[in-house]
Design an enzyme around this catalytic site. Structure first.
Site, short mmCIF file in Angstrom:
data_model
loop_
_atom_site.label_atom_id
_atom_site.label_comp_id
_atom_site.label_asym_id
_atom_site.label_seq_id
_atom_site.Cartn_x
_atom_site.Cartn_y
_atom_site.Cartn_z
N ASP A 720 1.35 6.13 -0.05
CA ASP A 720 1.66 6.67 -1.38
C ASP A 720 3.00 6.17 -1.90
O ASP A 720 3.10 5.72 -3.05
CB ASP A 720 1.67 8.20 -1.34
CG ASP A 720 0.28 8.78 -1.21
OD1 ASP A 720 -0.70 8.02 -1.36
OD2 ASP A 720 0.15 9.99 -0.98
N ASP A 733 4.04 10.70 1.82
CA ASP A 733 2.65 10.93 1.42
C ASP A 733 2.55 12.30 0.77
O ASP A 733 3.12 13.27 1.26
CB ASP A 733 1.73 10.87 2.66
CG ASP A 733 0.29 10.62 2.28
OD1 ASP A 733 -0.14 9.46 2.28
OD2 ASP A 733 -0.42 11.60 1.98
#
Length: 833
Positions: A720, A733
């Protein structure tokens, strides 16, 4: 209205029988005035497009409104015996078209005779009825009808090749013959029967190209290009007839890393080409480089297949241009059309594969306006009146309301409505029959008999109508009467009809056991006789190697292989009971599941952490909520939520917060791939246990539960966020998982349990190895202890600036020995020295 009237003083509409009520009312208002003129040309007997919205009752209303009516009663198409056959059949006292508003007007032959079909047969007829004896069911009747049709076509074409059948000065050819059907299934049965006779044909039908086999394979190809490292999709695409990779070659790819990499590179190149230059540029490159045209044309029915493939490519290109859709949106659009049951768009109708002079297989709907020297209509006994289940919504035109369109959803008058639907279906069936029989110029062939279901057909209505006066339920009366009709009565009525044709009509009895079939050309090569009863397929008694593949964290923890998409969270089972209703809007009651998780990820992906413009945040949140189909009433909640996440410290006593990060410090959605060799669950578990991953009993049990098939190839994933802060690099994340409705449900112990339960420990270790390798290649003198910061898993629902890193923030910094051990294992696991 004034502008149209000023520009046009008159309007003429051809084929007006295919108009709907709104269209007629529009033209009536525009041109039915003192100085205007409206000319409507149409034949109610050919109104067959109700499935497209055409309304025969709109035509009838227009006819009633018309100041003058004129009739064209000369048939310039057909020879006199065929005209007489249609006149005799439809000129019935009970009404040839069921509705009294549509009278039958007999046609007269033209004074000028055109070219005739001439044969050297002693006994030939313009109109032939193939009578199917006995009481066969539809399947049996279909077999007899298509076999006889195919045999007769083969016979006629043979006479044409020998010069014994001519249309004017030229030999009869395949393009002079049409077989008219109601459905694609019927057309396919005829096509197969013709192939058995050695006769090639083309199908012109309402069939949708999206329902073809080529569309399914085309979808597989696009999905593989969209996801080029998904090994399962890649193999499915290679197995299509477009690329033509054999099963043996696919099996060898499991052990041939170089060949597998070649195909992987091919699809990666196509992926990039589609992204950069658009679909059609990519597809043309694929056609040329992979020689798809040559390969497909070499297959059985190659022209048909290639036509469908090029047609699909054109439609995808057109959709891309009209909607500016990206790769995923186009693939989704195609997938939806493949599975939908919508009425087809004309753009999707199958196209002719060539202009060769082949026998035409045409739906009756498609044949309207066309003409053929010889017409076969082998399914006129098929009633086509759909059965309606009790209470099913039904649309019909109510005669008590001047034939106004009505949708009955289950009213007390549903039974009457249902009969109205069936009556209209019979009436349209009569019009379809009229269209079919009037397509013939020189000869027409049909089949008839005491076939199951024929009692509700148009032919039954015309040849054997109910004896008593017709009530409001003519189909029921017709079916009941037809049950009592004998085979001899059917033959007598057919003879009576054919006698009107002055020797140009005949009835042939078709023997179901020995149908009139002309054998296909025999093979000249010697064929070895095989004892088929002794043949038996070999059984597979060994386990297939999966070979090289692309795997992921999700595949490893799920115990089966699938492709890693960006990690969007699924709904977790609640740890505590929830109240049945939660009227308050807050982060805990925000919708759960993959779609809301994707929405939150998209917001963070596009959010500038250091930009504190409230207007920009409001706009971004509204845009993403709308894009993911979530009510914008959540906008205020989500905006405040974003502020809280950005302002929450990530380490107790530290100044590190997301809001401090500039764009230059962030790398969003990093995609990684790295090779792995013979990765085994037990070996991986041993490494994790040896080095102690957050050594708790729950974590140790989770590690021991790791189970997946041995795999080799590539490991893929998405991170991410990677960010730099004070010289160290961190990976992060986002998790939107719901763990409860209180902050205490997101404390360190709860997050530790969630990390173990969901296997996220393995996920972030794989990410750490990827970041470790990434930094090794990009930082001179890289040292894990100096440059690697930590792992953060942010459980968004539990984050609060007031509570800091104590809730919603999971942090770990794996020891360098563990990361180095994993890195070494992935590079060398299972390698034999």
């Amino acid at each position: 209205i004034k502008a149209v009237r000023y520009t046009y003083r008159a309007a003429l509409i051809d084929e007006f029988q295919d108009t709907d009520p709104i269209q007629y009312e529009s033209f009536r208002k525009l041109f039915r005035y003192e100085d205007g003129a409206l000319f409507l040309v149409g034949d109610p007997k050919q109104a067959i497009y109700s499935f497209r919205g055409a309304d025969i009752f709109a035509y009838l209303k227009a006819r009633k409104d018309a100041g003058a009516c004129y009739t064209l009663d000369v048939n310039w198409r057909s020879v006199p015996p065929l005209i007489q056959a249609v006149n005799t059949l439809f000129e019935q006292p009970q009404g040839g078209f069921l509705f009294p508003q549509i009278p039958f007007q007999p046609s007269s032959p033209a004074d000028k005779a055109g070219a005739r079909l001439e044969t050297d047969e002693a006994k030939s007829a313009a109109f032939t009825v193939g009578f199917i004896p006995g009481n066969p069911n539809k399947e049996q009747a279909t077999t007899i009808a298509v076999d006889w049709t195919a045999g007769e076509i083969a016979r006629l074409l043979q006479q044409g090749r020998e010069g014994r059948a001519r249309v004017g000065d030229r030999p009869l050819a395949g393009g002079d013959i049409a077989v008219l059907v109601r459905s694609h299934r019927q057309g396919e049965a005829v096509r197969q029967a013709l192939l058995q006779q050695g006769v090639y044909s083309v199908q012109r039908s309402q069939q949708d190209v999206f329902k073809s086999d080529e569309a399914v394979e085309f979808e597989r190809l696009l999905l593989a290009i969209q996801n080029p490292q998904h090994e399962g999709l890649l193999r499915a695409a290679l197995a299509t007839r477009l690329l033509g990779v054999s099963g043996d070659t696919l099996a060898r790819l499991a052990d041939d890393e170089r060949a597998f990499s070649h195909y992987l590179e091919l699809f990666l190149t196509l992926h990039q080409l589609w992204l950069q230059d658009g679909f059609i540029r990519m597809f043309r490159s694929l056609l040329h480089e992979q020689r798809i045209v040559e390969r497909v044309l070499g297959l059985p029915e190659g022209e048909r297949r290639l036509t469908n493939i090029l047609h699909l490519a054109e439609l995808v290109h057109q959709q891309e241009r009209e909607s500016d859709a990206g790769m995923e949106a186009l693939s989704s659009w195609l997938s939806q059309l493949l599975t939908s049951e919508w009425i087809e768009d004309e753009r999707g109708q199958l196209r002719l594969e060539s202009d060769d002079n082949l026998v035409q297989i045409v739906t009756i709907h498609k044949s309207k306006g066309l003409q053929y020297s010889v017409v076969f209509a082998p399914f006129v006994w098929d009633g086509g009146v759909r059965k309606i289940t009790d209470g099913e919504p039904c649309a019909f035109h109510d005669p008590d309301q001047d034939y106004r369109a009505v949708l009955d959803l289950g009213s007390p008058a549903w039974s009457e409505a249902m009969e109205g639907v069936r009556n209209e279906a019979l009436a349209e069936g009569l019009r379809l029959l009229y269209v079919a029989l009037t397509r013939a110029q020189h000869r027409c062939y049909i089949t008839w008999g005491l076939i199951n279901g024929a009692g509700e057909s148009s032919m039954a209505w015309l040849l054997h109508p109910p004896v008593e006066a017709v009530s409001e339920n003519p189909i029921k009366q017709l079916a009941a009467h037809f049950k009592n009709v004998s085979e001899s009565e059917l033959l007598s009525r057919l003879s009576q009809w054919m006698d009107e044709l002055a020797g140009e009509g005949r009835v042939l009895t078709l023997n179901g056991d020995e149908p009139t079939i002309h054998s296909a050309p025999q093979h000249t090569q010697h064929q070895q006789t095989l004892d088929f009863e002794s043949l038996q397929a070999r059984s597979l008694d060994r386990r297939l190697s999966r070979g090289h593949s692309v795997t992921s964290f999700s595949a490893l923890t799920a115990g089966h292989e699938h492709f890693e998409r960006p990690d969007y969270d699924a709904v977790l089972e609640p740890l505590v009971d929830q109240p049945e209703t939660q009227p308050a809007q807050n982060r805990f009651t925000f919708p759960r599941g993959a779609n809301p998780g994707s929405c939150l990820h998209a917001i963070f992906e596009n959010l500038d952490f250091s930009c504190h413009s409230e207007a920009a945040l409001q706009q971004l949140v509204e845009q993403q909520l709308t894009g993911y189909g979530i009510d914008t009433c959540w906008q205020t909640v989500v905006c405040q939520w974003m502020h809280d996440v950005l302002d929450t410290e990530l380490e107790t006593g530290s100044e590190l917060r997301l809001k401090q990060l500039e764009r230059a410090q962030c790398l969003v959605e990093l995609e990684f791939n790295y090779p792995i060799h013979h990765l085994k669950a037990n070996e991986l578990s041993a490494i994790l246990l040896e080095h102690g991953v957050n050594s708790t009993e729950e974590m140790e049990q989770a590690i021991k539960r790791l189970s997946f098939r041995e795999c080799r190839g590539y490991l893929k994933g998405f991170i991410d966020l990677i960010f730099e802060f004070e010289g160290r690099y961190y990976l992060l994340d986002y998790k939107s998982n719901w763990l409860g409705d209180r902050l205490t449900d997101y404390d360190h112990a709860s997050l530790q349990s969630a990390i173990a339960r969901e296997g996220y420990f393995l996920q972030y270790l794989l990410y750490c190895v990827a970041l470790h390798r990434y930094l090794t290649q990009r930082i001179s003198g890289y040292n894990y202890e100096i440059h690697f910061g930590a792992v953060y898993y942010l459980y968004l629902r539990g984050m609060s600036p007031a509570e800091g890193a104590g809730y919603g923030v999971f942090r770990d910094r794996p020891p360098v020995q563990l990361i180095q051990a994993l890195d070494d294992y992935f590079m060398s696991a299972g390698v034999v020295e």
